[in-house]
Every structure is written in structure tokens, then in C-alpha cells.
Design an enzyme around this catalytic site. Sequence first.
Site, PDB file in Angstrom:
ATOM      1  N   LYS A  20       0.897  -1.177   0.000  1.00 61.76           N
ATOM      2  CA  LYS A  20       0.000   0.000   0.000  1.00 61.76           C
ATOM      3  C   LYS A  20       0.919   1.206   0.000  1.00 61.76           C
ATOM      4  O   LYS A  20       2.049   1.132   0.474  1.00 61.76           O
ATOM      5  CB  LYS A  20      -0.835   0.016   1.279  1.00 61.76           C
ATOM      6  N   HIS A  41       2.029   6.954   2.264  1.00 59.63           N
ATOM      7  CA  HIS A  41       1.479   8.257   1.904  1.00 59.63           C
ATOM      8  C   HIS A  41       1.724   9.294   2.998  1.00 59.63           C
ATOM      9  O   HIS A  41       2.319   9.008   4.026  1.00 59.63           O
ATOM     10  CB  HIS A  41      -0.005   8.142   1.576  1.00 59.63           C
ATOM     11  N   HIS A 100       1.294   8.612   6.648  1.00 59.54           N
ATOM     12  CA  HIS A 100       2.318   7.870   7.387  1.00 59.54           C
ATOM     13  C   HIS A 100       3.445   8.754   7.888  1.00 59.54           C
ATOM     14  O   HIS A 100       4.190   8.363   8.773  1.00 59.54           O
ATOM     15  CB  HIS A 100       2.928   6.769   6.523  1.00 59.54           C
TER      16      HIS A 100
HETATM   17  N1  ARG Z   1      -0.126  -0.886   9.654  1.00 60.87           N
HETATM   18  C1  ARG Z   1      -1.078  -0.100  10.361  1.00 60.87           C
HETATM   19  C2  ARG Z   1      -1.634   1.005   9.463  1.00 60.87           C
HETATM   20  O1  ARG Z   1      -0.966   1.467   8.549  1.00 60.87           O
HETATM   21  C3  ARG Z   1      -0.524   0.544  11.589  1.00 60.87           C
HETATM   22  C4  ARG Z   1       0.020  -0.418  12.601  1.00 60.87           C
HETATM   23  C5  ARG Z   1      -0.044   0.137  13.979  1.00 60.87           C
HETATM   24  N2  ARG Z   1       0.591  -0.668  14.947  1.00 60.87           N
HETATM   25  C6  ARG Z   1       0.056  -1.683  15.637  1.00 60.87           C
HETATM   26  N3  ARG Z   1       0.789  -2.314  16.502  1.00 60.87           N
HETATM   27  N4  ARG Z   1      -1.194  -2.021  15.448  1.00 60.87           N
HETATM   28  O2  ARG Z   1      -2.760   1.417   9.680  1.00 60.87           O
END
Ligand code: ARG
Length: 580
Positions: free
Chosen positions: A129, A132, A135
Site C-alpha cells: 500500500k 502516503h 504515514h
Molecule cells: N499498519 C497499520 C496502518 O498502517 C498501523 C500499525 C499500527 N501498529 C500496531 N501495533 N497495530 O494502519
Amino acid sequence: MINFRQMIAVLLEEVLEGLGRDEIAAMVEIPAESRMGDYAFPCFRLAKAMRKAPPLIAAEVAGKLGGAGAEIFEKTEAVGGYVNMFLKKDVLLSAVVAEALEKGDAYGSSEMGRGRKVVVEFSSPNIAKPFHIGHIRSTVIGNAINNLYSFMGYDTVRVNHLGDYGTQFGKMIVAYRKWGSREDVENQPIKTLLEYYTRFHEEAEKDASLEEEARLAFARLEQGAVEERELWQWFRDESLKEFSRVYAMLGIGFDSYAGESFYSDKMGRVLDLLREKGLLAESEGAQIVDLEAWDMPPALITKKDGSTLYITRDIAAAIYRKEHYDFYKNIYVVASQQNLHFRQWIKVIELMGFDWAGDCEHIPFGLVSLEDGVMSTRAGRVVFLEDVLNRAVERTREIVIEKNVNTDNIDETARQVGIGAVIFQELSNSKIKDYVFSWDKILNFEGETGPYVQYSHARACSVLRRDAGPEGRLAEAAACGNGATGLDLSYIAGESAYELAKALYRFPEAVVEAGEKYEPSILTRHVVDVAQAFNKFYHDEHILVENEDEKLAKLALTAAARQVIRNGLRLLGMEAPERM
Ligand code: ARG
């Protein structure tokens, strides 16, 4: 360094009855205006116990302090219910200058976290993904928080919890098999994989069997089937290459990339533990933990087909981190949209009987939206972080050329300043505030921006460059504190010099406050204050004067300011170019 607050507390403790030193230290305030003193002590809370009006108490205290604190105070006075305290300027000045020059890059650091480990999870983008502009918040805020904790003496571990697992990989695998090309993926991994993902959703609307196919593909992946595993690994590697490019531009690194997939073989144990504790309940074939008593929807642990979910992996990750790192704190820099998710799984950890549940903390931040609406991966409405950084660098390059900025390496300066501008703007506002992404704002170099602060630093460097001799003498002076062979700081008696020294003095406090509140914007704000105070000093005072001693004293203060700005920028994750 002299801790004035602590000293004041000790002095006041003797004068006041019934108040402890720490309590007093916490009550001491810093007046908003310096004509009200450097520190102030409010007497309102004492009125009841002492049966006196606050102004009377203040007058009494001020009188007694004058004698006792004569060593550090120039004067003390009672105004309203406050005791206003004015420090002896040279005491503060020499303490700050000596300490900043002596400690150098370590000025502002402390040992308060010694022997304690803090896991800082941040960035955590999803494989395949786009990385962006949303992030950037987690990445930049998390990096700054990590730097702050490490500066406070904690042993930090930077974890990137990559979103590299879950049913979407089943979709990607199916899409790739049906419409994919190896070449496309290799050339433009994220863009191509995103196209597959979008196309999958379009086609699945017409043909519902695709969803089932994707579900099966992910189930095979979870069971370790070779073909699915290889495809997944390849998607992951290619995506990570792209992410690494962005991290390199930002100068950010990680100690661990243990993402969601890392926990795929640790789920069985989580399920066993939950079962043992009697926490699992069945609901329409799925396994859940009921959280109704805490006003939350149930935590979905496994689906009907037995596959695990995002939340299951977070539970496994927290347990793993406790066992592997034995953290003092385990913090998550993740968007506020996930507030409920974190409240849910932290509650589950608590119910499992882990007494460290309270050491897991979600540090939320607000939403970034675009001028034409909320970002949406599916609708293709995204701004890629890499484009933002590249554009910022390009635009800065134009400005560097246009303004004829003093540099012998235009590209390098454009990179340092352009990237710095993006980081600084990101860290300028309280992190929980939502904001609308705007190209104009991010590339505006006027006012309280990153380039302004970097420029102030370069200006200090330039002053120190112009006079060839002093660096050696400054170092010597710093090494022996403010001794006889050192500096005569009585030469810098001007108001703006003193204001600058005060800002430098408060830098270590700003570091701790920003760290403890997980709020890098406190540091950003302070670095701006230092830059402004330095510029005022620079305008008000003639630094390179004839008198060698006076010049040396002023250069020492300049060097201290340069050091503090540099340290602040470094903690924020920015570079400090020496020429601009
Ligand atoms: N990958 C997730 C996102 O982009 C964020 C992860 C956050 N960390 C966690 N331990 N859940 O939305």
C-alpha cells in the site's frame, strides 16, 4: 548544571513551614514576562494554613529570601500574591555557557532513564500500500519521541510493525495470478500492487467467488504453502525496497522490522492462554473476547475459518516484546483512528493477567486530510510521501539559487533544508490536532519554520567562522568552567544576551517535558524560541568587537546557542547545515 528550581525549593523550604521540597519545586512558576522575574512563587495556597492574605505572605517570604538566597538572587520582590525572583545574571550566564560548551552534543541529555528499556513502535506502513502523507506523521513523530527518550538515557528499541499480513495478501496473490506481470511489480512495486488490489475489488463486485478464492489463498499462506509464501515474500521485499528509500531520505532507521507476519507462528500460544483464562467465547463460529463490561465491542480473535486478525497479532506482539525486551514502556505512535483498537487489546492483555498491561501506551495523533477530502487508498486519492519530499527538495533548490544562498553544495543544502522543512512543519503543532495537507504551507519558508531555525544556526556558525582564533580558546575556557583563565561573562550584560542564556538554560527542561508528554512540538517551540533569542542578540549586540575578552565572551554565548539549536534539530530528526 545548577538547578535553580531545586535551589529555590531548598531556600523556600526553610522559610515556609509545612511544605516539602518537591512540592515547592513543582509550585515554582516561570513568569510569562521577564520583568516579573526569572521565577515566581505563588502564595495563594498558603493563605488558609497561615491565616494571612497572600500579598502579606509574599512580602514576608521575599524579605527572608533576600538574605538567605543572596548568592543566587539579584533581587526578590513581592507583587500581589507572588514572590518574584530575579537571578544574578552572571551566575546563570556562566553556568549555561560552561555547560553547553563542555557537554556539546550531549547538552540537554540526562541519565533519568538509565537501565530502562522503551520500545517505540512507529511508522508501520502496510506492505503493497502506498507510503502516503498520512504515514509521515507516525514516522516523524515516532522518530522524534525515540530520540528524546534515548537522550533522556533510556535504552530505546525502534520497531517498525509492518502491515505485512492479513487477508489482503490473499487478494493480492489472486490478482497477481490473474492479471499480473512480474516486470511491472519489479519496476514499480507499490503502484503495481496497489493497482492489483484496486482491480481485485472492482472485479469482485461482479464475481463474488473471487473473495472466496482470496480467502483460501490467505489460508494457504498462513499454513505455509510454498507458492503463496514465495509470492508474499517477494511482495514484501519489493515494497520494503521502496520504503527504505523514503527512510533514507528522512535519515530514519529501525532496530526491528518484526511486522505482523512475524507473529504468525505465535498465535497458537495466544489462543491457548486466552482459553486457559476462560476469556474466549464463540460467536457465530468466530472466537471473541467479550468486552461489554468495559463498553467496548468484542475483540475478534479468530474468524470462522480459524484465521487470526490484526488484534490477535497485536496481542502476540505485546507479549513477545515483554518477553524479548523486558520493556519499562512499550509505546505505539499510531493514528487516533485506532484508539478503540488499542483500548480493546490492552484491556485483553490486562484480563489475561499481565500486570504490565499498563506499560503499553498508545500515543495517538490527528488525521491528515487533503484539500479535496479525506485520503483514500481505494479511490486513489493519496499523496505519496516520497513525492512530497522530492518536491520539497526541488522547491528548496530553486529558492537556494534564487536567493543566492551561501553554500558550496546546492544539492546538499536543498536536501537538508527541504526535508527539514517537511519534518519541522510536521512537528510544529500539537500532534493530536487534525490538519489539512497543503503544498503552499509545507513549502513556505517564512516565519517560524524549519528553514528559519536552520538559518539561525548557520548564522551562528558564520560568526564563529569569521573569527578564526576563538574555537581553541573557547574550548579551553569551557574545559575550566568559568575560571580565571576562562571567560569574563560580565561583558555580556545586555538584556538580549540574558534572554538568550535563559532560553539555553531551559533547553534540558524542554527536552524532558517534550519526552514525558510525548509531545515533540514542545521541543520545536523551544528551538524556535532559542533561534529568535539568538537573532535578537545578534541584532542588538556587536559580537566581533575590538576588546578580545568581550569578543570571547560573546563568541562563547554564540557557540552555546549554536550548540543548543543543533542539538534541538538533531532530536527532531533534522540536519543543521553550517552554511546557508
Ligand atoms: N499498519 C497499520 C496502518 O498502517 C498501523 C500499525 C499500527 N501498529 C500496531 N501495533 N497495530 O494502519
